[in-house]
Design a protein around this motif. Sequence first.
Motif, short mmCIF file in Angstrom:
data_model
loop_
_atom_site.label_atom_id
_atom_site.label_comp_id
_atom_site.label_asym_id
_atom_site.label_seq_id
_atom_site.Cartn_x
_atom_site.Cartn_y
_atom_site.Cartn_z
N PRO A 238 -26.71 -5.82 -20.91
CA PRO A 238 -26.88 -4.81 -21.96
C PRO A 238 -28.26 -4.15 -21.83
O PRO A 238 -29.22 -4.78 -21.40
CB PRO A 238 -26.78 -5.62 -23.26
N MET A 239 -28.34 -2.89 -22.24
CA MET A 239 -29.61 -2.18 -22.14
C MET A 239 -30.31 -2.02 -23.48
O MET A 239 -31.43 -1.50 -23.53
CB MET A 239 -29.39 -0.80 -21.50
N PHE A 240 -29.66 -2.45 -24.58
CA PHE A 240 -30.33 -2.43 -25.87
C PHE A 240 -29.59 -3.33 -26.85
O PHE A 240 -28.43 -3.69 -26.63
CB PHE A 240 -30.43 -1.00 -26.44
N TYR A 241 -30.27 -3.70 -27.91
CA TYR A 241 -29.62 -4.42 -29.01
C TYR A 241 -30.13 -3.86 -30.33
O TYR A 241 -31.13 -3.11 -30.36
CB TYR A 241 -29.86 -5.93 -28.91
N LEU A 242 -29.47 -4.17 -31.41
CA LEU A 242 -29.88 -3.72 -32.74
C LEU A 242 -30.41 -4.89 -33.56
O LEU A 242 -29.98 -6.03 -33.36
CB LEU A 242 -28.69 -3.07 -33.48
N GLU A 243 -31.32 -4.59 -34.47
CA GLU A 243 -31.84 -5.64 -35.35
C GLU A 243 -32.07 -5.09 -36.75
O GLU A 243 -32.42 -3.92 -36.93
CB GLU A 243 -33.14 -6.23 -34.79
N ASP A 308 -24.71 -13.81 -47.71
CA ASP A 308 -24.90 -14.36 -49.05
C ASP A 308 -24.73 -15.88 -49.09
O ASP A 308 -24.59 -16.49 -50.15
CB ASP A 308 -23.91 -13.73 -50.03
N GLY A 309 -24.74 -16.53 -47.93
CA GLY A 309 -24.58 -17.98 -47.87
C GLY A 309 -23.15 -18.41 -47.63
O GLY A 309 -22.90 -19.50 -47.10
N THR A 310 -22.20 -17.55 -47.99
CA THR A 310 -20.78 -17.87 -47.75
C THR A 310 -20.17 -16.99 -46.67
O THR A 310 -19.18 -17.37 -46.06
CB THR A 310 -19.97 -17.69 -49.05
N ALA A 311 -20.76 -15.83 -46.45
CA ALA A 311 -20.25 -14.91 -45.42
C ALA A 311 -21.43 -14.26 -44.70
O ALA A 311 -22.50 -14.06 -45.29
CB ALA A 311 -19.36 -13.84 -46.05
N LEU A 312 -21.22 -13.95 -43.45
CA LEU A 312 -22.28 -13.32 -42.66
C LEU A 312 -22.41 -11.84 -43.02
O LEU A 312 -21.44 -11.17 -43.33
CB LEU A 312 -21.97 -13.45 -41.17
N GLY A 313 -23.64 -11.36 -42.96
CA GLY A 313 -23.90 -9.94 -43.14
C GLY A 313 -24.31 -9.32 -41.82
O GLY A 313 -24.36 -9.98 -40.77
N PHE A 314 -24.64 -8.03 -41.86
CA PHE A 314 -25.06 -7.33 -40.64
C PHE A 314 -26.23 -8.04 -39.97
O PHE A 314 -26.26 -8.19 -38.75
CB PHE A 314 -25.45 -5.88 -40.98
N ARG A 315 -27.22 -8.49 -40.75
CA ARG A 315 -28.41 -9.12 -40.17
C ARG A 315 -28.04 -10.31 -39.29
O ARG A 315 -28.54 -10.44 -38.15
CB ARG A 315 -29.36 -9.58 -41.27
N GLU A 316 -27.15 -11.17 -39.77
CA GLU A 316 -26.78 -12.37 -39.03
C GLU A 316 -25.96 -12.03 -37.78
O GLU A 316 -26.17 -12.62 -36.70
CB GLU A 316 -26.00 -13.33 -39.94
N TYR A 317 -25.05 -11.08 -37.91
CA TYR A 317 -24.28 -10.68 -36.73
C TYR A 317 -25.19 -10.09 -35.66
O TYR A 317 -25.07 -10.40 -34.46
CB TYR A 317 -23.21 -9.65 -37.12
N ALA A 318 -26.11 -9.22 -36.09
CA ALA A 318 -27.02 -8.58 -35.15
C ALA A 318 -27.94 -9.61 -34.49
O ALA A 318 -28.26 -9.49 -33.30
CB ALA A 318 -27.84 -7.50 -35.86
N GLN A 319 -28.37 -10.61 -35.24
CA GLN A 319 -29.25 -11.64 -34.69
C GLN A 319 -28.55 -12.41 -33.57
O GLN A 319 -29.17 -12.72 -32.54
CB GLN A 319 -29.68 -12.60 -35.80
N ARG A 320 -27.29 -12.75 -33.78
CA ARG A 320 -26.54 -13.47 -32.74
C ARG A 320 -26.44 -12.63 -31.47
O ARG A 320 -26.62 -13.13 -30.35
CB ARG A 320 -25.14 -13.81 -33.24
N ASN A 321 -26.14 -11.35 -31.64
CA ASN A 321 -26.02 -10.46 -30.48
C ASN A 321 -27.36 -10.29 -29.78
O ASN A 321 -27.44 -10.31 -28.54
CB ASN A 321 -25.47 -9.10 -30.93
#
Length: 338
Positions: A238-243, A308-321
């Motif tokens: 990949p040439m970029f990621y989002l955070e 929110d502790g029960t479901a992932l938000g954008f921040r958590e998905y982006a962090q994994r990527n």
Amino acid sequence: MRGQDVLLHQHQLQVRMVKVKSFDVVAVIIYFFAVFLLSGQIRFGKMQSGCRYSLYQLAEESHGKVRNGLTSDGIYYDAGSPHLKFQLLFSGEHQAEDFESRVYNIPGNYRKKANAESDTDISVELGAIMRILISPDIKLVRVMAVQYEKLEDGENASPDFDVFSNSNTSVVEITAETKLRLVEKEDSKSLFRQKPEKCHFISQSKYKEDKYNPNNIIFMSRNLHQQFDAIDSSEGIPMFYLEYVSHDPTPIQGLVNGLPYPVYPTQVNAVFKDEVAKSVLSVDFKKHTVISSTVIQFILHFPSPVGDGTALGFREYAQRNAFATILKWRSYDGVVEA
């Protein structure tokens, strides 16, 4: 000497010499470019699945071109007609002949229906290859397979959808929901006649429960998608990621899965592998602020910017990527983890 024509290879140089006085001569020089034009139609091509796309592929492989803004050039259907028409230009005669030969082979890709009437069988009608002269002021545009877009069925399908225009703005509708999470500017050249693609931060096949979570989905052109996910990437990374950076605590009315739903304006960084990647790719991003030589910042909208502790938000998905992408960069650069 008056009206003398001189032919130079693929260019036509026309020189008109006009005698003004006994010893004064004025020369008016006009340059023309020679190209080869081929037009024709595939009868009942609209009744054959993939026929129009095949023609786009052949046109690209044979370096077919159209005159920008001239609606008679291109690959298209006339209103109410089942016949696929085309008119293309080629720089060399051999390219036109190659395209001609390959178009004649198209009917062989389709088997005739057992009960089909003979007058509805797919067939090819081509005109003669013509050598024409055009002004250098006329812009020629390559026909590419990526410009193909499916036509809607029915009486309201536009027969002009395949015809090139002067605009770089996509004629494919970008929905209001897509715009909220669209990484690129809407008039990006990469979105010319192309629908934005869904991009997932984490694998939709491995994490099926997250496949339809809007916080796991952003939209971008095929070109940027390739650079984001390393799809068909020459570098293989990949040439970029989002955070995630921050978000406005006050939501606005948006859309999620086609239904009204509150979404939060979210500041997002695009982090590029290097300065070259940023220089090449950032020009297609939506309005943004330059943060550094490898980082830009812009706004997307998510229903849940953070978990929110029960479901992932954008921040958590982006962090994994981002974590996976950084590991690939380190491996590519030969960095050994301690």
